[in-house]
Design an enzyme around this catalytic site. Structure first.
Site, mmCIF file in Angstrom:
data_model
loop_
_atom_site.group_PDB
_atom_site.id
_atom_site.type_symbol
_atom_site.label_atom_id
_atom_site.label_comp_id
_atom_site.label_asym_id
_atom_site.label_seq_id
_atom_site.Cartn_x
_atom_site.Cartn_y
_atom_site.Cartn_z
ATOM 1 N N CYS A 44 0.824 -1.214 0.000
ATOM 2 C CA CYS A 44 0.000 0.000 0.000
ATOM 3 C C CYS A 44 0.857 1.263 0.000
ATOM 4 C CB CYS A 44 -0.939 -0.002 1.201
ATOM 5 S SG CYS A 44 -1.779 1.570 1.438
ATOM 6 N N CYS A 49 -1.375 1.769 -3.135
ATOM 7 C CA CYS A 49 -2.363 2.846 -2.948
ATOM 8 C C CYS A 49 -1.765 4.248 -2.883
ATOM 9 C CB CYS A 49 -3.148 2.630 -1.661
ATOM 10 S SG CYS A 49 -3.487 0.933 -1.261
ATOM 11 N N GLU A 183 -7.113 1.857 -13.305
ATOM 12 C CA GLU A 183 -6.544 3.060 -12.679
ATOM 13 C C GLU A 183 -5.316 3.543 -13.449
ATOM 14 O OE1 GLU A 183 -7.991 2.413 -8.039
ATOM 15 O OE2 GLU A 183 -5.964 1.860 -8.576
ATOM 16 N N HIS A 436 -26.929 21.569 -0.712
ATOM 17 C CA HIS A 436 -27.052 22.126 -2.055
ATOM 18 C C HIS A 436 -26.093 23.290 -2.263
ATOM 19 C CE1 HIS A 436 -29.134 23.003 -5.785
ATOM 20 N NE2 HIS A 436 -29.174 24.282 -5.448
ATOM 21 N N GLU A 441 -26.112 15.307 -3.368
ATOM 22 C CA GLU A 441 -27.487 15.559 -2.924
ATOM 23 C C GLU A 441 -28.482 14.689 -3.695
ATOM 24 O OE1 GLU A 441 -29.378 19.435 -3.898
ATOM 25 O OE2 GLU A 441 -27.551 19.869 -5.028
HETATM 26 P P1 NDP Z 1 -8.299 -7.700 -10.282
HETATM 27 O O1 NDP Z 1 -8.630 -9.028 -9.763
HETATM 28 O O2 NDP Z 1 -9.094 -6.507 -9.879
HETATM 29 O O3 NDP Z 1 -8.288 -7.729 -11.865
HETATM 30 C C1 NDP Z 1 -7.539 -8.668 -12.577
HETATM 31 C C2 NDP Z 1 -7.844 -8.482 -14.047
HETATM 32 O O4 NDP Z 1 -6.970 -9.276 -14.832
HETATM 33 C C3 NDP Z 1 -9.254 -8.908 -14.397
HETATM 34 O O5 NDP Z 1 -9.741 -8.021 -15.366
HETATM 35 C C4 NDP Z 1 -9.050 -10.322 -14.947
HETATM 36 O O6 NDP Z 1 -10.019 -10.695 -15.890
HETATM 37 C C5 NDP Z 1 -7.727 -10.161 -15.658
HETATM 38 N N1 NDP Z 1 -6.999 -11.426 -15.750
HETATM 39 C C6 NDP Z 1 -6.768 -12.325 -14.764
HETATM 40 N N2 NDP Z 1 -6.035 -13.356 -15.222
HETATM 41 C C7 NDP Z 1 -5.789 -13.099 -16.517
HETATM 42 C C8 NDP Z 1 -5.113 -13.803 -17.556
HETATM 43 N N3 NDP Z 1 -4.504 -14.980 -17.314
HETATM 44 N N4 NDP Z 1 -5.076 -13.250 -18.771
HETATM 45 C C9 NDP Z 1 -5.677 -12.074 -19.014
HETATM 46 N N5 NDP Z 1 -6.346 -11.365 -18.098
HETATM 47 C C10 NDP Z 1 -6.419 -11.879 -16.868
HETATM 48 O O7 NDP Z 1 -6.754 -7.521 -9.944
HETATM 49 P P2 NDP Z 1 -5.806 -6.265 -9.911
HETATM 50 O O8 NDP Z 1 -4.461 -6.815 -10.238
HETATM 51 O O9 NDP Z 1 -6.327 -5.145 -10.732
HETATM 52 O O10 NDP Z 1 -5.867 -5.822 -8.400
HETATM 53 C C11 NDP Z 1 -5.629 -6.761 -7.355
HETATM 54 C C12 NDP Z 1 -6.419 -6.403 -6.125
HETATM 55 O O11 NDP Z 1 -5.852 -5.248 -5.529
HETATM 56 C C13 NDP Z 1 -7.871 -6.024 -6.421
HETATM 57 O O12 NDP Z 1 -8.698 -7.126 -6.386
HETATM 58 C C14 NDP Z 1 -8.182 -5.059 -5.315
HETATM 59 O O13 NDP Z 1 -8.741 -5.763 -4.237
HETATM 60 C C15 NDP Z 1 -6.853 -4.463 -4.923
HETATM 61 N N6 NDP Z 1 -6.746 -3.080 -5.377
HETATM 62 C C16 NDP Z 1 -7.584 -2.140 -4.875
HETATM 63 C C17 NDP Z 1 -7.521 -0.824 -5.289
HETATM 64 C C18 NDP Z 1 -8.459 0.180 -4.732
HETATM 65 O O14 NDP Z 1 -9.072 -0.091 -3.703
HETATM 66 N N7 NDP Z 1 -8.642 1.306 -5.379
HETATM 67 C C19 NDP Z 1 -6.534 -0.398 -6.280
HETATM 68 C C20 NDP Z 1 -5.712 -1.463 -6.756
HETATM 69 C C21 NDP Z 1 -5.824 -2.749 -6.313
HETATM 70 P P3 NDP Z 1 -11.444 -11.341 -15.468
HETATM 71 O O15 NDP Z 1 -12.299 -10.206 -15.009
HETATM 72 O O16 NDP Z 1 -11.916 -11.948 -16.732
HETATM 73 O O17 NDP Z 1 -11.147 -12.339 -14.398
#
Ligand code: NDP
Length: 453
Positions: A44, A49, A183, A436, A441
């Site tokens: 983080c 983050c 992001e 407002h 709102e």
């Molecule tokens: P996510 O699980 O959010 O997203 C992973 C993405 O990668 C999905 O779109 C998934 O597709 C795709 N994917 C997974 N495996 C493959 C593959 N083999 N080939 C191609 N595409 C693939 O993971 P992130 O890495 O973005 O983030 C990890 C975690 O970190 C999040 O779950 C979140 O909890 C946390 N996080 C939170 C943030 C916040 O609160 N603002 C910011 C950043 C991270 P599909 O949907 O089809 O599975």
């Protein structure tokens, strides 16, 4: 008298581990050690983050300059100096790391700047061979980016490297459709990079309310990000001018940078867990009960390594609950229901509870939704629209979900989350007088359901 070197040995100095160590030592008087192999603060603070949000801020200025002109300001030509920003960012991370370290030291925690592995249910070994005994061991080792094993994968970077780039690329490809991919697509786009995003599914941000994620995707595309859904990379190849991505849609495009954000994996490998009786789940996560205890009574785990909800505030609460339970004698289980979160895309998406699709499979619902051009950017002639959406149970009238796509949606959802966690009904929202003129709102002024399901 304890026969152990420590009451608690924490492995991992990220959000969950640091909180657990501090509370156990400072609030409950435990004799605590913490080992961290990398920088104190964990994902983080050091590579997640915090630097990400600072990059989000940096990337928002071009839009702000454009708005400023519409509001009568004369703004000269602006240019972004990545090296200047990165230098300041690194100094800020150094400051935060030092703050984490000094908090632990003040709490009386012994810090070992080393990798640590388990020897058995009560023994931990550092990289230099020294071993310590502990009555309890907490594993808070977090996770790491996962990159699928495609040809040329080594040419890609992950979010870990994004904060240390020697220079900003001209053309970037982001692979993935989750939090991190979306992001970073917005960040780079805001900083002037030409961004393409490949996502294998039908719409980015799977798991969130469909209307809300559609709204985010439309805004991202309007801002210039080329989102290619139903598209994945088959292989990456080094070219004279950059990296060629050969995709499943038959296309071959060249980029200067390819970033993979295809999920994260728990850091359970090589910890010495094999043979100890700690259960490891299908996604490599440590399986724990509601008190974060593993199948081995003296070994606990919190945060991303347990793969419950991968969010910093969740890890912090799990770590705190663990310390209160084990050292304070107050059995405390963090409630993983109704955890709000924000995706820091531009515009942001804040959400809590059920999306429309999930809610309607559960029970009859009313949906209240409104999309409108907010005052600030409408005045500046921008087409941006925000979305406010409530999902309401027809039977109990409780608000089951709230989804906001708007600037500062993260700030708004934090406050809505209090009401929703308290079990607020739609009528409670309605009784609340509007502030407002604001965007939020609209959450208390939507009288008629948009649809029922
Ligand atoms: P996510 O699980 O959010 O997203 C992973 C993405 O990668 C999905 O779109 C998934 O597709 C795709 N994917 C997974 N495996 C493959 C593959 N083999 N080939 C191609 N595409 C693939 O993971 P992130 O890495 O973005 O983030 C990890 C975690 O970190 C999040 O779950 C979140 O909890 C946390 N996080 C939170 C943030 C916040 O609160 N603002 C910011 C950043 C991270 P599909 O949907 O089809 O599975």
């Amino acid at each position: 008298m304890t026969a152990f070197d420590y009451d608690l040995f924490v492995i991992g100095g990220g959000s969950g581990g640091v909180r657990a160590a501090r509370i156990a030592a400072a609030d409950w008087g435990a004799n605590v050690a913490l080992a961290e192999e990398s920088r104190m603060g964990g994902t983080c603070v050091i590579r997640g983050c915090v630097p990400k949000k600072l990059m989000v801020f940096a990337s928002g200025f071009p839009a702000a300059f454009a708005d400023a002109r519409a509001y009568g300001w004369q703004v000269g030509p602006a240019a972004f100096d990545w090296t200047a920003f990165r230098t300041r960012l690194e100094a800020e991370l150094d400051r935060l790391e030092a703050a984490y370290r000094s908090t632990l030291i003040k709490a009386g925690v012994t810090i070992h700047d080393s990798r640590a592995t388990l020897l058995d249910a009560h023994r931990v070994q550092l990289a230099d061979g020294r071993a310590f005994t502990a009555k309890h061991i907490l594993i808070a080792t977090g996770g790491r980016p996962f990159v699928p094993d495609i040809p040329g994968a080594a040419l890609a970077v992950t979010s870990n490297e994004m904060f240390h780039l020697p220079a900003l690329p001209k053309r970037a490809l982001i692979v993935g459709g989750g939090y991190i991919a979306s992001e970073f697509a917005c960040i780079l786009n805001g900083l002037g990079v030409e961004v393409s995003q490949f996502y294998r599914g039908a719409q980015i941000l799977r798991g969130f309310d469909d209307e809300a994620r559609g709204h985010v995707a439309t805004a991202m595309q309007a801002a210039g990000i080329r989102i290619h859904c139903g598209t994945d990379v088959m292989r990456l190849e080094k070219t004279a001018g950059g990296i060629r991505a050969v995709a499943t849609d038959g296309s071959e495009r060249e980029f200067d940078l390819v970033m993979y954000a295809t999920g994260r994996k728990p850091n359970t490998e090589g910890l010495g867990l094999e043979g100890l009786g700690v259960e490891i789940g299908r996604k490599d996560e440590i399986v724990v009960d509601r008190f974060s205890q593993t199948a081995v009574p003296s070994i606990f785990a919190v945060g991303d390594v347990t793969g419950r909800i991968n969010l910093t505030p969740v890890a912090i609460r799990e770590g705190h609950a663990f310390a209160d339970t084990v050292f304070g004698g107050i059995p405390t289980a963090f409630d993983h229901e109704l955890v709000a979160s924000a995706v820091f895309t531009q515009p942001e998406m804040g959400s809590i509870g059920l999306g429309e699709e999930a809610a309607r499979t559960q029970e009859p619902i009313e949906v209240y939704a409104t999309a409108f051009r907010p005052m600030k950017t409408a005045f500046a002639g921008q087409p941006d629209r925000v979305l406010m959406k409530l999902i309401v149970s027809q039977a109990t009238r409780k608000v089951l979900g709230c989804h906001i796509v708007a600037p500062d949606a993260g700030e708004m959802i934090q406050l809505a989350a209090i009401a929703i966690r308290m079990g607020a009904t739609k009528e409670d929202f309605d009784r609340t007088c509007a502030v407002h003129p604001t965007m939020a709102e609209e959450l208390v002024t939507m009288r008629k359901p948009t649809r029922t399901a």
